[in-house]
Design an enzyme around this catalytic site. Sequence first.
Site, PDB file in Angstrom:
ATOM      1  CG  HIS A 124      -1.979   0.909   1.351  1.00 60.95           C
ATOM      2  ND1 HIS A 124      -1.850   2.091   2.177  1.00 60.95           N
ATOM      3  CD2 HIS A 124      -3.116   1.327   0.536  1.00 60.95           C
ATOM      4  CE1 HIS A 124      -3.020   2.800   2.218  1.00 60.95           C
ATOM      5  NE2 HIS A 124      -3.574   2.424   1.173  1.00 60.95           N
ATOM      6  CB  SER A 148      -7.091   0.007  -4.196  1.00 60.58           C
ATOM      7  OG  SER A 148      -8.334   0.404  -4.748  1.00 60.58           O
ATOM      8  CG  ASP A 182      -5.338  11.626  -4.125  1.00 57.49           C
ATOM      9  OD1 ASP A 182      -5.655  10.704  -4.856  1.00 57.49           O
ATOM     10  OD2 ASP A 182      -4.271  11.258  -3.137  1.00 57.49           O
ATOM     11  CG  MET A 183     -10.071  12.104  -8.357  1.00 52.24           C
ATOM     12  SD  MET A 183     -11.237  12.776  -9.412  1.00 52.24           S
ATOM     13  CE  MET A 183     -11.760  11.187 -10.050  1.00 52.24           C
ATOM     14  CB  ALA A 184     -11.512   7.300  -4.380  1.00 47.20           C
ATOM     15  CE  LYS A 232     -21.050  10.960 -18.438  1.00 49.87           C
ATOM     16  NZ  LYS A 232     -21.394  12.336 -18.199  1.00 49.87           N
ATOM     17  N   GLY A 314      -8.367  20.326  -4.372  1.00 46.79           N
ATOM     18  CA  GLY A 314      -7.320  20.632  -3.851  1.00 46.79           C
ATOM     19  C   GLY A 314      -7.058  21.366  -2.671  1.00 46.79           C
ATOM     20  CD  GLN A 315      -8.687  27.297  -2.388  1.00 49.80           C
ATOM     21  OE1 GLN A 315      -9.313  27.434  -3.393  1.00 49.80           O
ATOM     22  NE2 GLN A 315      -8.317  28.477  -1.730  1.00 49.80           N
TER      23      GLN A 315
END
Length: 357
Positions: A124, A148, A182-184, A232, A314-315
């Site tokens: 990981h 993952s 950063d996104m899942a 999507k 991300g802010q």
Amino acid sequence: MSNTEEKVVRVSGEQLHELIKNKLVKAGLKGEQAEETANHLVYADLCGVHSHGAVRVEYYAERINKGGINVTPELNFEQTGPSSAIYHGDNTQGHYAANLALEPAIKMAKESGVAVVGVSKVGHTGTLSYYMRKIAKENLVGIAMCQSDPMVVPFGGAERYYGTNPIAFGAPSDGDQPLVFDMATTVQAWGKILDARSKGKSIPDTWAVDKDGAPTTDPNEVNGLLPIAGPKGYGLMMMVDILSGVLLGLPFGKEVSSMYHNLHEGRNLGQIYILIDPERFVGLELFKKYISQTMQELNEIKPASGFSRVQYPGQGSQERYSKHLKEGVDIPESIIRYLESDDIHYNRYEGLGAFAN
């Protein structure tokens, strides 16, 4: 379920780093490996991404202690072309291997204008924004993806196949902070569902499904997460799996190893990094100027009803990082007690299901 929030302890980033590093060394990780892993976990907690911070230490300690993390790896950067390479991680600690892979990847991108580097056979690796920030600080654009565990049902399905399969992006600006997000590829992160479970709260029926593939509002009945935007998001997580798994000849789809099974074995996970030198396109200074302009213009957009302002992606994470770096961060008391103890781990992760606490 209890509605009582656990007590927290406020600690500085430096204190948390020392506690995490010491525990990982006790578990068997080498000093340099423990140092880098602690760097990453503290960063996650400072950003408010607690699901990838100190809460993970006991799990890592158990896997390290049982031999599922190779503490004496044979690492190898294999350049396969002018702009392509594979960093062979030999199932060492993922944060350590991924961070090491960045140095030759950055060098390659600066020499040839672009680099596509796979990181093969690692554990990981935590939040991808950590690596994007490093790449952006080198005046490069970065894109990253990683596999993952199977936790997500494909669109229209009732059985899990893909993981949350995150995507991250980073770009330098002409200010102090790069643009990083950063996104899942799921509607909501598993950590949010765990939080609702611990507080005895329901969840929206758009987040997850039960064992029959039906939408559920009960966090205890979750048996599969849902992809963002239906088909999507499903397509995006397939793309991530292909680029970070199939492309590297690693297990893919439902064959990706579970986080909690076979803690004595390596996980053989993969990542892909794409680095681009903006100097080869619009030019670095103009690119950085336009990125800063983008960030500013997004902040200046009139907010909708119910919102105080518009943030660029991300802010919020960056603002939390800056705040916690100065003021310290709140960590559950139970985690701090564990980190301060002489115990390595409590042998409680082996064999857990994907949706365990």
